[in-house]
Scaffold this motif. Structure first.
Motif, PDB file in Angstrom:
ATOM      1  N   GLN A  78      -0.081  61.130 -32.109  1.00 42.10           N
ATOM      2  CA  GLN A  78      -0.506  62.396 -31.499  1.00 42.10           C
ATOM      3  C   GLN A  78      -1.420  63.167 -32.443  1.00 42.10           C
ATOM      4  OE1 GLN A  78       3.025  64.548 -30.444  1.00 42.10           O
ATOM      5  NE2 GLN A  78       3.263  63.523 -28.474  1.00 42.10           N
ATOM      6  N   TYR A  79      -1.039  63.229 -33.716  1.00 48.65           N
ATOM      7  CA  TYR A  79      -1.881  63.916 -34.699  1.00 48.65           C
ATOM      8  C   TYR A  79      -3.225  63.209 -34.848  1.00 48.65           C
ATOM      9  CZ  TYR A  79       2.112  66.726 -36.231  1.00 48.65           C
ATOM     10  OH  TYR A  79       3.164  67.605 -36.283  1.00 48.65           O
ATOM     11  N   ALA A  80      -3.209  61.876 -34.868  1.00 50.55           N
ATOM     12  CA  ALA A  80      -4.448  61.114 -35.047  1.00 50.55           C
ATOM     13  C   ALA A  80      -5.409  61.332 -33.881  1.00 50.55           C
ATOM     14  CB  ALA A  80      -4.125  59.629 -35.197  1.00 50.55           C
ATOM     15  N   GLN A  81      -4.851  61.548 -32.682  1.00 51.64           N
ATOM     16  CA  GLN A  81      -5.687  61.755 -31.494  1.00 51.64           C
ATOM     17  C   GLN A  81      -6.137  63.198 -31.338  1.00 51.64           C
ATOM     18  OE1 GLN A  81      -3.098  60.302 -28.433  1.00 51.64           O
ATOM     19  NE2 GLN A  81      -3.633  58.146 -28.775  1.00 51.64           N
ATOM     20  N   GLY A  82      -5.678  64.081 -32.217  1.00 51.73           N
ATOM     21  CA  GLY A  82      -6.112  65.474 -32.174  1.00 51.73           C
ATOM     22  C   GLY A  82      -5.478  66.279 -31.071  1.00 51.73           C
ATOM     23  N   ARG A  83      -4.241  65.898 -30.640  1.00 51.47           N
ATOM     24  CA  ARG A  83      -3.553  66.637 -29.577  1.00 51.47           C
ATOM     25  C   ARG A  83      -2.548  67.600 -30.208  1.00 51.47           C
ATOM     26  NH1 ARG A  83      -0.638  62.928 -25.993  1.00 51.47           N
ATOM     27  NH2 ARG A  83      -0.845  61.285 -27.569  1.00 51.47           N
ATOM     28  N   PHE A  84      -2.907  68.886 -30.246  1.00 52.61           N
ATOM     29  CA  PHE A  84      -2.070  69.880 -30.903  1.00 52.61           C
ATOM     30  C   PHE A  84      -1.693  70.989 -29.926  1.00 52.61           C
ATOM     31  CE2 PHE A  84      -3.400  67.505 -34.317  1.00 52.61           C
ATOM     32  CZ  PHE A  84      -4.764  67.609 -34.566  1.00 52.61           C
ATOM     33  N   HIS A  85      -0.555  71.609 -30.155  1.00 52.61           N
ATOM     34  CA  HIS A  85      -0.119  72.714 -29.307  1.00 52.61           C
ATOM     35  C   HIS A  85      -0.813  74.020 -29.677  1.00 52.61           C
ATOM     36  CE1 HIS A  85       2.956  70.621 -27.058  1.00 52.61           C
ATOM     37  NE2 HIS A  85       3.404  70.079 -28.168  1.00 52.61           N
ATOM     38  N   THR A  86      -1.224  74.186 -30.907  1.00 57.38           N
ATOM     39  CA  THR A  86      -1.872  75.435 -31.329  1.00 57.38           C
ATOM     40  C   THR A  86      -3.006  75.132 -32.295  1.00 57.38           C
ATOM     41  OG1 THR A  86      -0.429  75.733 -33.255  1.00 57.38           O
ATOM     42  CG2 THR A  86       0.353  76.655 -31.172  1.00 57.38           C
ATOM     43  N   GLN A  87      -3.906  76.103 -32.427  1.00 60.35           N
ATOM     44  CA  GLN A  87      -4.988  75.981 -33.402  1.00 60.35           C
ATOM     45  C   GLN A  87      -4.427  75.925 -34.820  1.00 60.35           C
ATOM     46  OE1 GLN A  87      -8.214  75.586 -32.795  1.00 60.35           O
ATOM     47  NE2 GLN A  87      -7.991  75.714 -30.572  1.00 60.35           N
ATOM     48  N   ARG A  88      -3.307  76.580 -35.026  1.00 62.94           N
ATOM     49  CA  ARG A  88      -2.700  76.593 -36.366  1.00 62.94           C
ATOM     50  C   ARG A  88      -2.296  75.185 -36.809  1.00 62.94           C
ATOM     51  NH1 ARG A  88       2.820  77.614 -37.814  1.00 62.94           N
ATOM     52  NH2 ARG A  88       3.036  78.415 -39.933  1.00 62.94           N
ATOM     53  N   ILE A  89      -1.724  74.410 -35.868  1.00 64.05           N
ATOM     54  CA  ILE A  89      -1.362  73.028 -36.201  1.00 64.05           C
ATOM     55  C   ILE A  89      -2.627  72.206 -36.448  1.00 64.05           C
ATOM     56  CG2 ILE A  89      -0.221  70.944 -35.372  1.00 64.05           C
ATOM     57  CD1 ILE A  89       1.658  73.189 -36.166  1.00 64.05           C
ATOM     58  N   GLY A  90      -3.679  72.511 -35.701  1.00 65.23           N
ATOM     59  CA  GLY A  90      -4.952  71.829 -35.954  1.00 65.23           C
ATOM     60  C   GLY A  90      -5.460  72.093 -37.351  1.00 65.23           C
TER      61      GLY A  90
END
Length: 621
Positions: free
Chosen positions: A55-67
């Motif tokens: 999920q992280y590798a695909q750039g799927r985040f719940h918030t901009q902060r996690i990004g």
């Protein structure tokens, strides 16, 4: 929670996480993400490490902060666990240890005091306890404040006359101590009460602490009436005083908590990007106090996320009750229940009451949480203005997050102690205070400059070593030194020696005749200056300096007191606790031992010819 968003991440971070995803196992576990400087950015758990990293590798985040967190990641570490439950417990342990930047973080976490009735002695002892339950006995708590546990302990001594002396004191008594004279102890040590009758007092105290206060008070009332009928008025008066003591504490802790024999009550309130979690402890249908916590959160965190993270960290090093009540449902409630049950060894229920007495307890906690957070926000607003003035006064680029204040204390150079006090935007950080026992053999007694030099060498020498070893450290943004140009010069020399010259250091010298408000400030490359008399920054610095002075003086007084109490027998090789006790019994005091001849010393159990000569030689060298 917000919907996932696709966010591009830098090539370096993307390549790293893609590589980790290709090797991550499809098993539960914990992952840690680290930044370029080696600091931990985030700790998380997953039912499947592989799916989570993908999920992280695909750039799927719940918030901009996690990004942002992912974009800063330069390395990852994965730990496989047997189950997701174990992963939850390990995650909480890592978060408390590493304090990651992007996690909800429980701050200012302290162990709570408990009452313990020791059961590993023929005359059980009641005392205050902190930490693990390693001593056989009955534990009661937690108590939210030291005042509450001390008050309860004091009442138990008055009501049940239980001893609180150490075993060594108990064994050495030949006549009752002062506590017996003032009716605070029944003196089982000297046989003033039989061990059987003393055991009955212990059982009564245990029953009282388990919530059976009415039964205990009723029985004592009958005993008082019987003594009065028999015209034993002194005995009746003593029992009356015991009843009064118990009634007082029963009224102080009584609440309308029918059906709540044992529970911790939590209420979460969010406002202004900050959170407050209020907790109250209920044991035996009694309120044993509470405390407000202010965990570090992000504006995007909701109440369920905050409470879930808070509970996992809160119970990482504390016993878990059978019932946990909260004003909202935490995320992963079933997983938390399973993890707590595994840790506690009994079933744990987490519930959100909707009606009845339990709902009243929740409402009471929520009211306290709202009021506490309101006060916190008001204080932070005022504190921010003060820190802005400190920035302007000392030319700092931004508000200081960590201020360290140093002071030394001694009497003509003896028992010298250096004290370090830490403050930040949220006030004093008392769990980070440090004392330094000055032990430099080359120091001239009363050499304040040399003492400051030693304190700085030990503080920042350790800081540099920890940073080189990759350990988590926190550099100060501002140093305040109690002293003038001389003390400041020593501090600056040490900072330069360790390559820390970017840390701002300020000497705070008391004004003429030591008048508050006339302080002179010394900084590198600047002439001495003063702050306006009514400056809030000046008042703030005075408070910081006074706290450092109080802490250093307290540490010095404690060290001096220990030095006074030191027994010369402790310095003789071969004289341990057993032989020391035998010598003191034989001769009454260390002075008596010093007057004894070798022949007299040999007569003491455990003392042979060689040791007797060594003891005699020590006192007559």
């Amino acid at each position: 929670m917000t919907e996932p968003t696709d966010t591009p991440i830098p090539l370096q971070a993307a390549a790293l996480i893609a590589d980790e995803a290709s090797r991550a196992p499809d098993k539960p576990g914990v992952y840690r993400m680290y930044g370029e400087d080696g600091s931990c950015l985030y700790v998380g758990k997953a039912k499947s490490l592989k799916k989570r990293v993908v999920q992280y590798a695909q750039g799927r985040f719940h918030t901009q902060r996690i990004g942002l967190m992912v974009s800063l990641t330069r390395s990852m570490q994965l730990v496989v666990t047997a189950s997701e439950t174990e992963a939850l417990l390990l995650e909480a342990s890592y978060i408390k240890k590493l304090k990651p930047r992007f996690n909800v973080l429980l701050r200012d976490d302290k162990s709570f005091a408990e009452l313990m009735i020791r059961r590993d002695h023929r005359a059980p002892q009641v005392r205050k306890h902190r930490g693990a339950h390693t001593i056989p006995g009955d534990y009661f708590g937690p108590f939210a404040s030291t005042w509450a546990v001390n008050n309860t302990l004091n009442t138990l001594q008055k009501a049940f006359l239980l001893r609180n002396c150490t075993d060594s004191v108990y064994e050495s008594r030949t006549r009752p101590c002062m506590l017996y004279q003032i009716k605070r102890c029944s003196a089982p040590c000297t046989g003033e009460i039989s061990l059987e009758d003393y055991g009955s007092l212990v059982d009564e105290a245990e029953a009282f602490l388990r919530g059976k206060s009415r039964a205990v008070i009723s029985r004592l009332s009958q005993e008082m009436q019987a003594a009065s009928d028999a015209m034993e008025f002194e005995q009746a008066a003593r029992v009356r005083d015991r009843i009064r003591a118990l009634s007082t504490i029963a009224m102080e802790t009584s609440v309308n908590a029918d059906g709540v024999a044992e529970a911790d009550v939590f209420a979460v309130h969010l406002d202004g990007g900050q959170a407050c979690v209020q907790v109250f402890f209920y044991r035996a249908s009694q309120n044993w106090g509470g405390r407000a916590y202010f965990p570090r959160v992000d504006r995007s965190d909701d109440e369920g996320t905050v409470l879930s993270a808070f509970l996992a960290q809160f119970y990482e090093d504390k016993p878990v009750p059978r019932v946990i009540l909260s004003n909202i449902r935490p995320l992963e409630l079933e997983l938390l229940e399973e993890a707590f049950a595994m840790k506690a060894g009994h079933k744990v229920e987490i519930s959100q009451p909707r009606r009845g007495n339990k709902k009243s307890l929740i409402d009471h906690a929520l009211t306290n949480a709202r009021e506490a957070l309101g006060r916190k926000l008001a204080e932070n607003s005022a504190q921010s203005k003060i820190l802005d003035e400190v920035c302007e006064a000392f030319g700092l680029e931004s508000r200081p997050e960590r201020i360290e204040i140093y002071d030394n204390a001694h009497i003509q150079g003896t028992n010298a102690v250096g004290g370090m006090v830490v403050a930040g935007p949220d006030g004093f950080r008392k769990n980070q205070y440090r004392k330094f026992n000055i032990r430099g053999e080359d120091l001239t007694p009363g050499d304040d400059y040399g003492m400051m030099r030693e304190v700085m060498r030990r503080r920042f020498g350790r800081l540099v070593k920890e940073e080189e070893a990759g350990e988590e450290t926190e550099r100060p943004d501002l140093l305040l030194i109690d002293g003038g140009a001389g003390q400041l010069a020593e501090v600056l020399a040490m900072l330069d020696e360790y390559g820390l010259s970017d840390i701002t250091a300020v000497g705070v010298a008391k004004g003429p005749e030591r008048d508050a408000g006339k302080e002179h400030f010394f900084m590198r490359g600047k002439p001495p200056f003063m702050l306006p008399l009514k400056s809030p920054a000046l008042y703030y610095i005075q408070r910081l300096r006074d706290e450092a002075h109080r802490f250093a003086n307290g540490a010095h007084a404690k060290r001096r007191s220990m030095d006074i109490k030191k027994n010369p027998l402790d310095e003789i090789e071969g004289v341990g606790p057993g032989r020391k006790k035998a010598l003191l019994h034989a001769f009454g005091s260390a002075k008596g031992v010093s007057r004894a001849s070798v022949t007299d010393l040999i007569k003491v159990d455990g003392v042979n010819q060689a040791l007797a000569e060594r003891i005699h030689g020590f006192f007559h060298r």
